[in-house]
Motif scaffolding. Structure first.
Motif, short mmCIF file in Angstrom:
data_model
loop_
_atom_site.label_atom_id
_atom_site.label_comp_id
_atom_site.label_asym_id
_atom_site.label_seq_id
_atom_site.Cartn_x
_atom_site.Cartn_y
_atom_site.Cartn_z
N GLU A 112 -57.97 -1.88 31.32
CA GLU A 112 -59.27 -1.44 30.84
C GLU A 112 -59.16 -0.41 29.72
O GLU A 112 -60.01 -0.35 28.84
N ARG A 182 -69.07 1.72 32.81
CA ARG A 182 -67.62 1.84 32.68
C ARG A 182 -67.16 3.23 33.09
O ARG A 182 -67.97 4.14 33.30
N ALA A 183 -65.84 3.37 33.19
CA ALA A 183 -65.25 4.70 33.37
C ALA A 183 -65.12 5.33 31.99
O ALA A 183 -64.42 4.81 31.13
N PRO A 186 -61.07 7.13 31.76
CA PRO A 186 -60.29 6.54 32.85
C PRO A 186 -59.13 7.40 33.33
O PRO A 186 -58.79 7.37 34.52
N LYS A 192 -66.64 4.00 37.75
CA LYS A 192 -67.51 3.43 36.73
C LYS A 192 -68.94 3.95 36.92
O LYS A 192 -69.44 4.02 38.04
#
Length: 213
Positions: A112, A182-183, A186, A192
């Protein structure tokens, strides 16, 4: 090269909205109106590269960023605290990398994290009118009421399944909000959440209309 300065701040939100049915606008109509509002197909497609000088304000820090991307889905962003470069990451068209201040070498990034860099390169350079021919999907969701204002809602699904929701002003046909699930960071928090970006202060940059805030 398209170059402009942009102010960014992050906003985490709880998405509670309703979609109004009965809008007479079709997707081709909306994309055409938006494309013309952005400066037209010629101006959008003429930009092979993009450079953005970012002023980034988070809850605990404030930094400068230099973002660069091209139509080959390559990008790089450098983050500066004062005169010192403290962080960099990029995507070379097939793989991602990340460098943290003080480290001797950059590290590879995948999944991701790398995908997010590619998404930005696509969505920051390509016009809505170009996406379907590249294998992505664009869908008109109708008029949506956001805080008492009805905006045209468009769902864009990239070829890897990533979705972004754009909201177009019914008068200017410019994107004034976008939302993703989304994150956001991350490395720091993998959870998320819904994130919203609001766009304003639109200006002409070499024939293209771009948001500066």
């Amino acid at each position: 090269m398209q170059v402009y300065k942009l102010f960014l701040s992050s906003l985490v939100l709880v998405w509670v909205a309703s979609v109004a049915v009965g809008s007479e606008m079709t997707l081709p109509d909306l994309i055409e109106r938006h494309t013309e509002a952005r400066g037209g197909r010629g101006a959008i497609e003429a930009a092979q590269t993009l450079e953005i000088d970012l002023h980034i304000v988070e809850s605990t820090f404030e930094v400068r960023g230099l973002y660069r991307a091209d139509r080959r889905e390559r990008m790089r962003i450098d983050i500066f605290a004062g005169a010192d470069r403290v962080f960099s990451e990029g995507f070379n068209g097939s793989a991602g990398w990340q460098w943290k201040g003080g480290e001797e070498h950059a590290d590879s990034i995948t999944g991701e994290k790398a995908a997010a860099l590619r998404h930005g390169a696509i969505l920051n350079l390509r016009g809505l009118h170009e996406l379907q021919a590249l294998g992505h999907r664009v869908r008109y969701l109708g008029l949506e009421d956001l805080e008492g204002v009805e905006l045209h809602a468009i769902e864009t699904t990239l070829d890897d399944g990533f979705k972004r929701y754009d909201y177009l002003d019914p008068d200017s046909f410019l994107i004034v909000r976008s939302r993703t699930f989304r994150a956001f960071h991350p490395d720091l928090d993998a959870e998320k959440k819904w994130h919203e970006t609001r766009f304003s202060d639109f200006r002409d940059v070499e024939g293209q209309v771009r948001s500066f805030t």
